[in-house]
Design an enzyme around this catalytic site. Structure first.
Site, PDB file in Angstrom:
ATOM      1  N   SER A 168      47.010  55.979  75.409  1.00 33.31           N
ATOM      2  CA  SER A 168      46.812  55.292  73.678  1.00 33.31           C
ATOM      3  C   SER A 168      46.295  54.126  73.944  1.00 33.31           C
ATOM      4  O   SER A 168      45.251  54.351  73.917  1.00 33.31           O
ATOM      5  CB  SER A 168      48.072  55.141  74.418  1.00 33.31           C
ATOM      6  OG  SER A 168      49.455  56.437  73.715  1.00 33.31           O
ATOM      7  N   ASP A 209      47.027  64.805  68.181  1.00 38.81           N
ATOM      8  CA  ASP A 209      47.888  63.288  68.994  1.00 38.81           C
ATOM      9  C   ASP A 209      48.554  62.438  67.769  1.00 38.81           C
ATOM     10  O   ASP A 209      47.961  62.709  66.393  1.00 38.81           O
ATOM     11  CB  ASP A 209      46.614  62.092  69.069  1.00 38.81           C
ATOM     12  CG  ASP A 209      47.274  61.361  69.808  1.00 38.81           C
ATOM     13  OD1 ASP A 209      46.669  61.297  70.568  1.00 38.81           O
ATOM     14  OD2 ASP A 209      48.077  60.605  69.434  1.00 38.81           O
ATOM     15  N   HIS A 241      51.658  63.164  72.321  1.00 37.66           N
ATOM     16  CA  HIS A 241      50.811  62.036  72.591  1.00 37.66           C
ATOM     17  C   HIS A 241      51.105  61.090  74.092  1.00 37.66           C
ATOM     18  O   HIS A 241      52.691  61.949  74.469  1.00 37.66           O
ATOM     19  CB  HIS A 241      51.418  60.978  72.253  1.00 37.66           C
ATOM     20  CG  HIS A 241      50.616  59.991  71.507  1.00 37.66           C
ATOM     21  ND1 HIS A 241      49.591  59.414  71.564  1.00 37.66           N
ATOM     22  CD2 HIS A 241      51.546  58.676  71.880  1.00 37.66           C
ATOM     23  CE1 HIS A 241      49.406  58.383  71.750  1.00 37.66           C
ATOM     24  NE2 HIS A 241      50.149  57.553  72.059  1.00 37.66           N
TER      25      HIS A 241
END
Ligand code: K4Q
Length: 390
Positions: free
Chosen positions: A163, A270, A319
């Site tokens: 991330s 995502d 994710h």
């Protein structure tokens, strides 16, 4: 000695930085968790993710609601690594050599994210009521302190993260390589592994007012952020985009300027990326407009990864991957991420010249062909971030 370690030896232990000018947002000391394997030739540094804040209001809100992402006072003494950080061979085939017979010695370090700056900032705290943004300097200090713990003897240092940490990898990998070179450790090969940080600078699906960072589009977010954080970008990217350094947060812009080898893991759909574009996907089935947006996102994402020499891109709505224990289950064209990483290692070993037409027997570049969410049967179950239910 036995191969089977005691359960407590499997945990990573917290160390605060000795240099107390390198702090979290709130002025508390930054730090790192570490599990050392004495004399190991490989080191893995993981940058934690968790969004960012871009203004006084968004940072104050973050401080009220997510204190552990802005300061170290409540960090636990130990942490258990998952996914690529797990020391258990059944969760982490990456720990085995290419013939899957011998354990590779690996030292792991987990860097908690407490600078809210996508690991890019260099701004000290000025007044009592403001925050420091020192992400880039935290990484630098951790690397410096790890040198005396054996990092100086390493053959390979992999800077990884998910991330916001995955973007941090792209922004910092060349800085780290340069730092080691300057300190006389040019024998340490620095590589990057970016997970879920390959973001596109496309237009939002719906307008967002930017009162909350999650609905502020990616371009406005990093434009505001870069001023707040006093971001430092690697030199070549900075020079290529003078006055527009915010562009270096986007993988397809910064990647061609990087000197270090970088492996990119990115979901074609995502969930965090969809959130910043303000695609909320609340109804089932999706709206026509949502479908169109998703399809063009997947197509664009795929096309930006075609020029990346090492990449893993499943067609899933998900994710993060490398820090989850299911990282071994997802496959693209029959290859799992740990398998693709093995190929990447092998291909980098000895032969430093990257050949575009590599042997298909050890693929380091796999991208799904079907371009709709969950068309890959190995996708993880969709986790609904809003209701918290599967
Ligand atoms: C400017 C671009 C958008 C960056 C997206 C970063 C996403 C992120 C945190 C994750 C864990 N959900 O950091 O996600 O908490």
């Amino acid at each position: 000695g036995t191969l089977k370690a005691k359960e407590t030896d499997l945990d990573m232990k917290l160390h605060f930085l000795r240099n107390n000018s390198v702090t979290c947002n709130d002025g508390s000391p930054a730090g790192y968790y570490i599990r050392e394997s004495k004399g190991s030739p490989r080191w893995l540094l993981f940058l934690e993710g968790g969004w960012y804040c871009i203004s006084k209001d968004t940072c104050d809100y973050r401080f009220q609601t997510m204190k552990t992402l802005m300061g170290s006072s409540s960090w636990s003494q130990t942490r258990r690594g998952r996914g690529i950080l797990s020391p258990k061979p059944e969760e982490n085939p990456y720990w085995w050599d290419s013939n899957m017979v011998r354990l590779i010695q690996l030292s792991c370090s987990f860097l908690p994210y407490c600078s809210s700056d996508v690991w890019s900032g260099t701004r000290p705290k000025m007044e009592n009521d403001d925050f420091a943004f020192l992400g880039a300097l935290i990484i630098k200090e951790v690397v410096k302190e790890l040198l005396s713990k054996g990092l100086d003897q390493a053959e390979v240092l992999i800077l990884t993260g998910s991330s916001a940490g995955g973007i941090g990898v792209l922004v910092n990998v060349d800085h780290v390589a340069e730092q080691l070179q300057t300190l006389g450790h040019q024998a340490v090969q620095v590589r990057g592994l970016s997970d879920s940080g390959w973001i596109l600078d496309r237009k939002n699906y719906k307008f967002g007012d930017c009162l909350h960072v999650l609905n502020c589009g990616p371009i406005d977010s990093v434009k505001k952020g870069i001023r707040q954080w006093r971001t430092i970008m690697p030199e070549i990217c900075r020079r290529a985009h003078i006055g527009e350094e915010w562009k270096c947060f986007f993988g397809y812009k910064i990647y061609p300027t990087l000197k270090s080898p970088v492996f990119v893991m990115e979901w074609l759909f995502d969930q965090a990326q969809l959130m910043v574009f303000n695609v909320t996907l609340t109804g089932q089935p999706f709206l026509q407009g949502e479908w169109n947006y998703l399809q063009s996102l997947g197509t664009e994402l795929k096309s930006t990864l075609l020029h990346v020499s090492a990449a893993f891109a499943p067609s899933c709505l998900a994710h993060e991957l490398i820090n989850s224990n299911s990282w071994i289950d997802v496959q693209v064209k029959g290859t799992s991420l740990p398998a693709a990483l093995h190929c990447w290692d092998q291909n980098l070993q000895g032969n430093t010249h990257i050949n575009g037409n590599r042997a298909p027997s050890c693929p380091q570049h796999v991208i799904d062909s079907c371009l709709w969410p969950q068309c890959n049967p190995t996708c993880p179950q969709i986790y609904d971030q809003q209701s918290g239910q599967e």
